[in-house]
Each structure stands twice: as C-alpha cells, then as structure tokens.
Design a protein around this motif. Structure first.
Motif, PDB file in Angstrom:
ATOM      1  N   MET A 159       0.886  -1.327  -0.460  1.00  0.00           N
ATOM      2  CA  MET A 159      -0.286   0.225   0.061  1.00  0.00           C
ATOM      3  C   MET A 159       0.957   1.357  -0.339  1.00  0.00           C
ATOM      4  SD  MET A 159      -3.113  -0.736  -0.399  1.00  0.00           S
ATOM      5  CE  MET A 159      -3.371   0.872  -0.197  1.00  0.00           C
ATOM      6  N   ARG A 160       1.552   1.560   0.580  1.00  0.00           N
ATOM      7  CA  ARG A 160       2.883   2.640   0.454  1.00  0.00           C
ATOM      8  C   ARG A 160       3.070   2.631  -0.700  1.00  0.00           C
ATOM      9  NH1 ARG A 160       5.892   3.770   5.968  1.00  0.00           N
ATOM     10  NH2 ARG A 160       4.628   3.890   7.334  1.00  0.00           N
ATOM     11  N   VAL A 161       3.762   2.078  -2.148  1.00  0.00           N
ATOM     12  CA  VAL A 161       4.219   1.883  -3.219  1.00  0.00           C
ATOM     13  C   VAL A 161       2.783   1.797  -3.984  1.00  0.00           C
ATOM     14  CG1 VAL A 161       4.925   0.833  -4.972  1.00  0.00           C
ATOM     15  CG2 VAL A 161       5.541   0.141  -2.947  1.00  0.00           C
ATOM     16  N   ARG A 162       1.762   1.409  -3.478  1.00  0.00           N
ATOM     17  CA  ARG A 162      -0.103   2.580  -4.151  1.00  0.00           C
ATOM     18  C   ARG A 162      -0.239   3.541  -3.612  1.00  0.00           C
ATOM     19  NH1 ARG A 162      -3.506  -1.842  -6.656  1.00  0.00           N
ATOM     20  NH2 ARG A 162      -2.773  -3.721  -5.811  1.00  0.00           N
ATOM     21  N   ALA A 163       0.494   4.021  -2.609  1.00  0.00           N
ATOM     22  CA  ALA A 163      -0.204   5.316  -2.536  1.00  0.00           C
ATOM     23  C   ALA A 163       0.943   6.388  -2.641  1.00  0.00           C
ATOM     24  CB  ALA A 163       0.226   6.080  -0.768  1.00  0.00           C
ATOM     25  N   LEU A 164       1.852   5.952  -3.066  1.00  0.00           N
ATOM     26  CA  LEU A 164       2.813   6.802  -4.539  1.00  0.00           C
ATOM     27  C   LEU A 164       2.167   7.087  -6.119  1.00  0.00           C
ATOM     28  CD1 LEU A 164       7.080   6.139  -3.068  1.00  0.00           C
ATOM     29  CD2 LEU A 164       5.137   7.771  -1.983  1.00  0.00           C
ATOM     30  N   GLY A 165       2.060   5.587  -5.817  1.00  0.00           N
ATOM     31  CA  GLY A 165       1.088   5.581  -7.205  1.00  0.00           C
ATOM     32  C   GLY A 165      -0.074   6.670  -7.169  1.00  0.00           C
ATOM     33  N   TYR A 166      -0.692   6.657  -6.073  1.00  0.00           N
ATOM     34  CA  TYR A 166      -2.485   7.218  -6.424  1.00  0.00           C
ATOM     35  C   TYR A 166      -2.106   8.857  -6.618  1.00  0.00           C
ATOM     36  CZ  TYR A 166      -4.214   3.249  -4.667  1.00  0.00           C
ATOM     37  OH  TYR A 166      -4.831   1.470  -3.920  1.00  0.00           O
ATOM     38  N   ALA A 167      -0.806   8.852  -5.830  1.00  0.00           N
ATOM     39  CA  ALA A 167      -0.316  10.719  -6.373  1.00  0.00           C
ATOM     40  C   ALA A 167       0.402  10.617  -7.552  1.00  0.00           C
ATOM     41  CB  ALA A 167       0.149  10.547  -4.866  1.00  0.00           C
ATOM     42  N   GLY A 168       1.143   9.931  -7.895  1.00  0.00           N
ATOM     43  CA  GLY A 168       1.550  10.770  -9.290  1.00  0.00           C
ATOM     44  C   GLY A 168       0.652  10.390 -10.281  1.00  0.00           C
ATOM     45  N   GLY A 169      -0.365   9.849 -10.350  1.00  0.00           N
ATOM     46  CA  GLY A 169      -1.162   9.671 -11.359  1.00  0.00           C
ATOM     47  C   GLY A 169      -1.836  10.584 -11.271  1.00  0.00           C
ATOM     48  N   LEU A 170      -2.226  11.425 -10.114  1.00  0.00           N
ATOM     49  CA  LEU A 170      -3.265  12.453  -9.840  1.00  0.00           C
ATOM     50  C   LEU A 170      -2.553  13.583 -10.951  1.00  0.00           C
ATOM     51  CD1 LEU A 170      -4.445  12.391  -6.538  1.00  0.00           C
ATOM     52  CD2 LEU A 170      -5.946  11.623  -8.757  1.00  0.00           C
ATOM     53  N   LEU A 171      -1.648  13.320 -10.942  1.00  0.00           N
ATOM     54  CA  LEU A 171      -0.404  14.850 -11.923  1.00  0.00           C
ATOM     55  C   LEU A 171       0.013  14.729 -13.079  1.00  0.00           C
ATOM     56  CD1 LEU A 171       1.983  15.106  -8.539  1.00  0.00           C
ATOM     57  CD2 LEU A 171       0.609  16.299  -9.131  1.00  0.00           C
ATOM     58  N   VAL A 172      -0.539  13.570 -13.780  1.00  0.00           N
ATOM     59  CA  VAL A 172      -0.606  13.010 -14.991  1.00  0.00           C
ATOM     60  C   VAL A 172      -0.392  13.697 -15.080  1.00  0.00           C
ATOM     61  CG1 VAL A 172      -0.559  11.200 -16.341  1.00  0.00           C
ATOM     62  CG2 VAL A 172       0.368  11.035 -14.658  1.00  0.00           C
ATOM     63  N   VAL A 173      -2.125  14.132 -15.583  1.00  0.00           N
ATOM     64  CA  VAL A 173      -2.674  14.778 -17.092  1.00  0.00           C
ATOM     65  C   VAL A 173      -2.508  16.525 -16.752  1.00  0.00           C
ATOM     66  CG1 VAL A 173      -4.469  16.353 -17.735  1.00  0.00           C
ATOM     67  CG2 VAL A 173      -4.486  13.507 -17.349  1.00  0.00           C
ATOM     68  N   PRO A 174      -2.449  16.687 -15.317  1.00  0.00           N
ATOM     69  CA  PRO A 174      -2.231  18.665 -15.261  1.00  0.00           C
ATOM     70  C   PRO A 174      -0.841  19.027 -15.491  1.00  0.00           C
ATOM     71  CG  PRO A 174      -3.190  17.594 -13.322  1.00  0.00           C
ATOM     72  CD  PRO A 174      -2.937  16.654 -13.850  1.00  0.00           C
ATOM     73  N   LEU A 175       0.739  17.994 -14.966  1.00  0.00           N
ATOM     74  CA  LEU A 175       2.038  17.908 -15.917  1.00  0.00           C
ATOM     75  C   LEU A 175       1.764  18.285 -17.457  1.00  0.00           C
ATOM     76  CD1 LEU A 175       3.716  15.753 -12.936  1.00  0.00           C
ATOM     77  CD2 LEU A 175       3.660  18.577 -13.129  1.00  0.00           C
ATOM     78  N   ALA A 176       1.035  17.308 -17.799  1.00  0.00           N
ATOM     79  CA  ALA A 176       1.395  17.135 -19.166  1.00  0.00           C
ATOM     80  C   ALA A 176       0.977  18.032 -19.896  1.00  0.00           C
ATOM     81  CB  ALA A 176       0.769  15.607 -19.614  1.00  0.00           C
ATOM     82  N   TRP A 177      -0.504  17.951 -19.399  1.00  0.00           N
ATOM     83  CA  TRP A 177      -0.809  19.978 -19.888  1.00  0.00           C
ATOM     84  C   TRP A 177      -0.132  20.901 -19.377  1.00  0.00           C
ATOM     85  CZ3 TRP A 177      -3.370  23.887 -16.772  1.00  0.00           C
ATOM     86  CH2 TRP A 177      -4.012  24.543 -17.934  1.00  0.00           C
ATOM     87  N   ARG A 178       0.310  21.281 -18.446  1.00  0.00           N
ATOM     88  CA  ARG A 178       1.592  22.525 -18.137  1.00  0.00           C
ATOM     89  C   ARG A 178       2.608  22.174 -18.994  1.00  0.00           C
ATOM     90  NH1 ARG A 178       1.915  26.058 -14.017  1.00  0.00           N
ATOM     91  NH2 ARG A 178       4.092  26.836 -13.806  1.00  0.00           N
ATOM     92  N   LEU A 179       3.088  21.649 -19.164  1.00  0.00           N
ATOM     93  CA  LEU A 179       4.658  21.288 -19.865  1.00  0.00           C
ATOM     94  C   LEU A 179       4.299  21.128 -21.616  1.00  0.00           C
ATOM     95  CD1 LEU A 179       6.240  17.735 -18.630  1.00  0.00           C
ATOM     96  CD2 LEU A 179       7.166  20.359 -18.790  1.00  0.00           C
ATOM     97  N   ARG A 180       3.155  21.697 -22.044  1.00  0.00           N
ATOM     98  CA  ARG A 180       2.562  21.607 -23.159  1.00  0.00           C
ATOM     99  C   ARG A 180       2.342  22.822 -23.541  1.00  0.00           C
ATOM    100  NH1 ARG A 180      -1.670  18.103 -25.910  1.00  0.00           N
ATOM    101  NH2 ARG A 180      -1.367  18.931 -27.648  1.00  0.00           N
ATOM    102  N   GLY A 181       2.631  23.744 -22.108  1.00  0.00           N
ATOM    103  CA  GLY A 181       2.005  25.072 -22.826  1.00  0.00           C
ATOM    104  C   GLY A 181       0.639  25.891 -22.128  1.00  0.00           C
TER     105      GLY A 181
END
Length: 214
Positions: A51-73
């Motif tokens: 679950m600790r690995v999953r918890a990090l994965g949950y948090a990281g997964g939430l950032l995928v779209v916002p970060l990709a959107w920001r990097l694309r301008g």
C-alpha cells in the motif's frame, strides 16, 4: 500610443463549475485514501497490497494530466475528461482496498475490464476531433488502454520487488489482468469507432485521403 487591452476571460459556466467540483472532490478523496494507506499500511485490510507503493502511485497518477497539460503550454481547453478518466480508476482501487472489498468479493476482474474500457473510450473521445478518421481515433484509444494495462502491472511488480508480500502475483495472474484490461480497451476503441458512424467510410491510406495525395 494606446495599448490594446488584454482579452477578458469569460466567467465559468455551470458545467465548468460542476467539472471543477467533481474533479477536485475525486482527487481529494484519492489523496485522503492514499494518506490512510500510507499510515495504516500494516493493517489487515491492506495485507499484501504494497500500500505504501500504491499510495505513491495514487499521488503520482493524479499529477499526470495536469503536468502534461502544463508542459504543453496550457492549451485550451483543459482535458478534464482525460483527467477524470485517470482519476476514477485510482479512486476505485484506493477505495476498494480501503474497505477490503477485494478480499470479500471477486471484483478484480470486472475492475480491470471497466478501467480499460473507461480510459480508452475517454481517450478516443478526445482524439476523435484531432484525427482524420474514426479508425485513427480508435487506434489511439486502444493503444492508450493497453499501455495503461502494462504500466499498472509493472507498478505491481515494482511493489513486489520492494518487499510486498501476499500479493499473489504470478504469471497467470499478470496475464489475466493484462487480457482483461486490454479487452476493456478494445471495447473503448469500438465505442470510439461507432461514435460517429458517418466517419467510418473514411479509411486512412485511401486515395481520398488528401494528406496522402501526391
């Protein structure tokens, strides 16, 4: 010399507000569940779940779209459907583990299939206006769902290598999960393909494809 005032931003519509509220609420719940998983990873309901690995994965997964959107301008509009499509499987997995549903009911197979179908259909809907044919959009949808299946299984393997026990990971289990998620992705691709029947006559590579004309 007078300067041109910057264009005013239109106020958000009720639909915009509803989307923002829904995505924010879903992500807040995932974050709360991730914190619970991290703090109570040794609880019986989380036994063998890394679950600790999953918890990090949950948090990281939430950032995928916002970060990709920001990097694309920050192109407009924000891909809220895609963001929600990635958030929902995280919410289902985190919530299911938190209440121990995977230990009491065999719903894992259905979850893998539904996650693949949801992600692929949303990606297909976003790809449709950006591609020349529905066939191309369906291909993008299927590839996205299948790629997500592979990433998920790799994440579980990483958790196993980091010391998680009792996960019951085996070759058969991994292959079954991949097959189920990829089958869902194919369903999402089919939904994409049939969403606009009039575009089915446009097949990439035919002489009518103006991009391929010489």
């Amino acid at each position: 010399m007078p300067t041109t005032p910057p264009p005013s931003t239109p106020p958000p519509t009720p639909t915009d507000v509803a989307w923002i509220a829904t995505i924010t609420a879903a992500k807040a719940v995932v974050i709360a569940l991730a914190i619970d998983a991290w703090v109570n990873s040794s609880a019986p309901r989380y036994s063998g779940k890394a679950m600790r690995v999953r918890a990090l994965g949950y948090a990281g997964g939430l950032l995928v779209v916002p970060l990709a959107w920001r990097l694309r301008g920050r192109p407009q509009p924000y891909p809220r459907e895609l963001d929600m499509a990635i958030t929902l499987p995280l919410l289902v997995d985190a919530g299911g583990n938190a209440i121990g549903i995977y230990q009491r009911a065999h719903v894992d197979d259905l979850i893998h299939f539904a996650d693949g179908a949801t992600l692929a259909s949303v990606v297909g809907a976003l790809a449709t206006p950006r591609t020349r044919t529905s066939w191309e959009a369906a291909g993008v949808a299927a590839l996205a769902g299948m790629a997500a299946a592979g990433v998920w299984e790799i994440a579980e393997w990483v958790g196993l290598k980091l010391g998680a026990r009792g996960m019951d990971l085996s070759y058969d289990d991994t292959m079954t999960d991949l097959a189920e998620t990829m089958s869902g992705a194919l369903l999402g691709a089919a939904i994409t393909l049939l969403r606009h029947p009039s575009r089915l006559r446009r097949v990439p590579g035919r002489g009518t494809d103006t991009v391929l004309r010489t």
